[in-house]
Design a protein around this motif. Structure first.
Motif, PDB file in Angstrom:
ATOM      1  N   ALA A 215       0.844  -1.226  -0.161  1.00 49.37           N
ATOM      2  CA  ALA A 215       0.191  -0.179  -0.020  1.00 49.37           C
ATOM      3  C   ALA A 215       0.882   1.219   0.079  1.00 49.37           C
ATOM      4  CB  ALA A 215      -0.855  -0.028   1.221  1.00 49.37           C
ATOM      5  N   GLY A 216       0.243   2.449  -0.485  1.00 51.28           N
ATOM      6  CA  GLY A 216       1.028   3.516  -0.667  1.00 51.28           C
ATOM      7  C   GLY A 216       0.605   4.762  -1.217  1.00 51.28           C
ATOM      8  N   CYS A 217       1.235   5.596  -1.537  1.00 46.68           N
ATOM      9  CA  CYS A 217       0.743   6.909  -2.252  1.00 46.68           C
ATOM     10  C   CYS A 217       2.211   7.617  -2.651  1.00 46.68           C
ATOM     11  CB  CYS A 217      -0.011   7.666  -1.700  1.00 46.68           C
ATOM     12  SG  CYS A 217       0.463   8.621  -0.029  1.00 46.68           S
ATOM     13  N   ARG A 218       1.916   8.397  -3.728  1.00 46.43           N
ATOM     14  CA  ARG A 218       3.018   9.467  -4.087  1.00 46.43           C
ATOM     15  C   ARG A 218       2.694  10.788  -3.950  1.00 46.43           C
ATOM     16  NH1 ARG A 218       5.558   9.583 -10.200  1.00 46.43           N
ATOM     17  NH2 ARG A 218       3.490  10.899 -10.285  1.00 46.43           N
ATOM     18  N   TYR A 224       5.194   7.044  -0.038  1.00 45.37           N
ATOM     19  CA  TYR A 224       5.020   6.701   1.099  1.00 45.37           C
ATOM     20  C   TYR A 224       4.462   5.181   0.827  1.00 45.37           C
ATOM     21  CZ  TYR A 224       5.107  11.513   2.692  1.00 45.37           C
ATOM     22  OH  TYR A 224       5.401  12.652   3.047  1.00 45.37           O
ATOM     23  N   ILE A 225       5.444   4.104   1.283  1.00 48.54           N
ATOM     24  CA  ILE A 225       5.176   2.877   0.998  1.00 48.54           C
ATOM     25  C   ILE A 225       5.081   2.214   2.376  1.00 48.54           C
ATOM     26  CG2 ILE A 225       5.730   0.703   0.083  1.00 48.54           C
ATOM     27  CD1 ILE A 225       5.547   2.733  -2.237  1.00 48.54           C
ATOM     28  N   GLY A 226       3.755   1.486   2.732  1.00 49.71           N
ATOM     29  CA  GLY A 226       3.577   0.951   3.955  1.00 49.71           C
ATOM     30  C   GLY A 226       4.473  -0.350   4.232  1.00 49.71           C
ATOM     31  N   LYS A 227       4.238  -1.056   5.183  1.00 51.83           N
ATOM     32  CA  LYS A 227       5.032  -2.477   5.219  1.00 51.83           C
ATOM     33  C   LYS A 227       4.383  -3.478   4.265  1.00 51.83           C
ATOM     34  CE  LYS A 227       4.681  -1.929  10.102  1.00 51.83           C
ATOM     35  NZ  LYS A 227       4.488  -2.049  11.327  1.00 51.83           N
ATOM     36  N   ILE A 228       5.016  -4.215   3.903  1.00 50.24           N
ATOM     37  CA  ILE A 228       4.477  -5.254   2.798  1.00 50.24           C
ATOM     38  C   ILE A 228       3.786  -6.432   3.748  1.00 50.24           C
ATOM     39  CG2 ILE A 228       4.921  -7.069   1.438  1.00 50.24           C
ATOM     40  CD1 ILE A 228       7.164  -5.207  -0.109  1.00 50.24           C
ATOM     41  N   GLU A 229       2.764  -6.748   3.418  1.00 46.87           N
ATOM     42  CA  GLU A 229       2.257  -7.888   4.387  1.00 46.87           C
ATOM     43  C   GLU A 229       1.657  -8.947   3.558  1.00 46.87           C
ATOM     44  OE1 GLU A 229      -1.792  -7.992   7.353  1.00 46.87           O
ATOM     45  OE2 GLU A 229      -1.969  -6.893   5.519  1.00 46.87           O
ATOM     46  N   ALA A 230       1.919 -10.064   4.227  1.00 44.35           N
ATOM     47  CA  ALA A 230       1.461 -11.527   3.502  1.00 44.35           C
ATOM     48  C   ALA A 230       0.292 -11.937   4.235  1.00 44.35           C
ATOM     49  CB  ALA A 230       2.491 -12.454   3.837  1.00 44.35           C
ATOM     50  N   PRO A 231      -1.234 -11.397   3.658  1.00 51.32           N
ATOM     51  CA  PRO A 231      -2.284 -11.678   4.196  1.00 51.32           C
ATOM     52  C   PRO A 231      -2.172 -13.185   4.801  1.00 51.32           C
ATOM     53  CG  PRO A 231      -2.692 -11.420   2.043  1.00 51.32           C
ATOM     54  CD  PRO A 231      -1.161 -11.161   2.237  1.00 51.32           C
ATOM     55  N   LYS A 232      -2.996 -13.433   5.809  1.00 52.60           N
ATOM     56  CA  LYS A 232      -3.037 -14.800   6.201  1.00 52.60           C
ATOM     57  C   LYS A 232      -4.315 -15.278   5.679  1.00 52.60           C
ATOM     58  CE  LYS A 232      -1.815 -13.910  11.145  1.00 52.60           C
ATOM     59  NZ  LYS A 232      -2.502 -12.692  11.362  1.00 52.60           N
ATOM     60  N   LYS A 233      -4.358 -16.616   5.124  1.00 52.60           N
ATOM     61  CA  LYS A 233      -5.749 -17.081   4.376  1.00 52.60           C
ATOM     62  C   LYS A 233      -5.728 -18.447   4.674  1.00 52.60           C
ATOM     63  CE  LYS A 233      -3.287 -16.800   0.033  1.00 52.60           C
ATOM     64  NZ  LYS A 233      -3.511 -16.457  -1.216  1.00 52.60           N
ATOM     65  N   ASP A 234      -6.869 -18.884   4.309  1.00 51.79           N
ATOM     66  CA  ASP A 234      -7.398 -20.215   4.384  1.00 51.79           C
ATOM     67  C   ASP A 234      -7.853 -20.592   3.249  1.00 51.79           C
ATOM     68  OD1 ASP A 234      -8.160 -22.865   5.645  1.00 51.79           O
ATOM     69  OD2 ASP A 234      -9.783 -22.040   6.506  1.00 51.79           O
ATOM     70  N   GLY A 235      -7.193 -21.000   2.417  1.00 49.58           N
ATOM     71  CA  GLY A 235      -7.557 -21.416   0.901  1.00 49.58           C
ATOM     72  C   GLY A 235      -7.666 -20.019   0.383  1.00 49.58           C
ATOM     73  N   TYR A 236      -8.974 -19.626   0.418  1.00 55.79           N
ATOM     74  CA  TYR A 236      -9.289 -17.985  -0.101  1.00 55.79           C
ATOM     75  C   TYR A 236      -9.803 -17.374   0.934  1.00 55.79           C
ATOM     76  CZ  TYR A 236     -10.330 -14.614  -3.380  1.00 55.79           C
ATOM     77  OH  TYR A 236     -10.141 -13.483  -3.991  1.00 55.79           O
TER      78      TYR A 236
END
Lengths: 352, 352
Positions: A215-218, A224-236
């Motif tokens: 996520a971010g903006c210019r 401005y770039i946020g922390k890169i997240e690996a979203p938790k998921k259960d299949g989808y």
């Protein structure tokens, strides 16, 4: 920088938007103005103390003050006197899904000359329609998952092997999305998706893929770039899981990925963002498969603006709010009308 | 079917729109309502007898009745009583260029639930931005001319050989377009184009190309296709020539082309149109080079709606007006808000 949060909308993500607005209220300082768009197209000024989900589910908002769009802002129309809604410099467009992310709100706010943080018309249309997102990605040299399109009245023939993923062409937040493991499940999944859109996108469901959100903006030349997240998921991630996601306010742990992938993800994000998404804080969801980066989707208004990814969310937003894209001012001089009147030939109109 | 013609707009094509509206008034029966959008964003009800170009160039319209957008129509706001503007069933969006063709007017009319003939949001954005048009064409298997993009702050390096054609990325009607025959002319042409847009599209100028215009619309499963026209041109139609073009009311001679090309042109038109341009009568401009068809541009609101190409223009329009695309009605049931309230975990908001 004082914000008004605009939320609600005639969208399947109406409720998500309410949850998102309530979350953002907790995160941001100096937000005292809340503008709710109900599903019938009426705007209401919601008192800060009423920003609870029950105020909307119980229809308490119906007694709040109505607003109408007017040049430069929102008008409170009194019996004897009208006055402009005050208390903000910039609107935060937090209407997720239809209206908010499809270009409607961008058009309204542009037309009525109300400054806002959020995707502009073109950015909205390109990100809202998943097929246009793929065409755009292709045009800027970013890969995406291969796809087929089915229209509501077309034959249900699909070339891909199972498992598949079926998505309404134009919705966000996983609404109407299904993973289809075998042929017997396909018809039901398509029926569900066609409930939400006349066109459906079908992609192969790639097992073992890694997903990363950036996520971010210019603002000017600064990113401005946020922390890169690996979203938790259960299949989808289904709608209920994602729904909870919209109310997040606590910061997350950064994904553990190697530097090369991290740099490539950020590079890809910047390519997608510039210049189309100027004025918005967006989140791109990428897949990484065998070291290759694929764009999955662009969220031009992520849930609670993905505040939890930023160390200084308020700072990024305030910076963005002071540097919004400007529309060109166009004033006709009627020079050509004069020209046509003096030069008109037999095929032209006579102005009567 | 009674129409109101909506014209004007804060656009470089503001005057073209006035000329176009005056031409259409002559062609259509039963049009007594004219809504002018001035360059400052105010709507005015123009009396039919005032539909002359001087009424606008002399600012006579400023004394006409002001209108504001309101659910279901345009409101005449009186001192003591407000009433809806009457006299029409369907709006004809005749605002050429910015606002009319970029998705703004579509968004406004959709939002306020006013029926209209004209391109919808997605159709507007895809046709208004010449690069998106090319990406779209590519996606549906229609060829277009190769191109390069220059941003206002990027280095002026171009790989194509001369002659070139330089176009602002987002305007219609040839405004800011130049044919550049040699390097010494390039900077001036780019300066002109950047006056109108921050991004410029550059294409090779193909000598001896044939150009054909195909206009039409689809109503249900029925197609209304006008006569195919080979526009006369002297090198390249400049703005003044095209401007005259917007006031055309006399029917044209059909282009003399062989049947195969004619069929392919119509096939290509149908591919471009469906389903994106539903609700609009559009004109596609194609090139034919060595028997191959290339899409040049899509005019989602052609000058005076290309009336001169149709044997029964009124019939086609009336049919279109009775079969406009419908927006899905979305009413929230607040089921998920209940769910979140009962199921919320440690990461979710508490609704306060």
């Amino acid at each position: 920088m004082k914000y008004a949060i605009l939320f609600g909308g005639a969208s399947f993500e109406h409720e998500i938007s309410i949850v998102s607005a309530i979350a953002l209220k907790k995160v941001l300082k100096n937000v005292e103005t809340f503008i709710f768009l109900d599903s019938e197209g009426e705007f209401y000024a919601i008192p800060p103390t009423s920003m609870k989900s029950t105020h909307f589910s119980d229809r308490g908002f119906k007694k709040d003050e109505k607003l109408t769009l007017s040049k430069g802002g929102f008008l409170k129309r009194g019996l004897f006197k009208s006055s402009m809604l005050e208390g903000f410099d910039v609107i935060l467009n937090l209407i997720h899904g239809a209206q908010g992310e499809d270009g409607t709100i961008a058009s309204l706010l542009d037309f009525y000359e109300i400054p806002y943080i959020g995707p502009r018309k073109e950015a909205s249309v390109i990100s809202f329609n998943k097929r246009f997102t793929k065409l755009y990605a292709d045009g800027i040299g970013i890969k995406s998952v291969e796809y087929e399109l089915l229209k509501i009245d077309s034959k249900r023939e699909i070339a891909f092997d199972f498992p598949l993923i079926v998505k309404p062409l134009r919705l966000g937040s996983s609404i109407g999305v299904s993973v289809v493991k075998q042929k017997s499940e396909l018809d039901f999944a398509l029926d569900v998706a066609f409930e939400f859109d006349d066109e459906v996108l079908i992609e192969p469901f790639i097992e073992g893929i890694e997903e990363y959100n950036v996520a971010g903006c210019r603002v000017g030349s600064e990113w401005y770039i946020g922390k890169i997240e690996a979203p938790k998921k259960d299949g989808y991630l289904d709608f209920e899981q994602k729904y909870m996601d919209f109310s997040r306010t606590q910061s997350v742990l950064e994904a553990q990925i190697d530097n090369r992938v991290q740099e490539e993800l950020i590079d890809s994000f910047k390519k997608v963002y510039a210049n189309l998404f100027e004025g918005a804080l967006v989140r791109c969801d990428f897949f990484v498969k065998d070291g290759e980066i694929l764009l999955n989707e662009i969220n031009p208004i992520p849930g609670s603006l993905a505040n939890y990814l930023f160390d200084d969310f308020q700072g990024a937003l305030d910076s963005l709010g002071t540097s919004l894209p400007k529309n060109r001012s166009i004033k006709p001089d009627y020079a050509y009308i004069g020209l046509v009147k003096s030069a008109k030939g037999p095929q032209t109109g006579n102005g009567r």
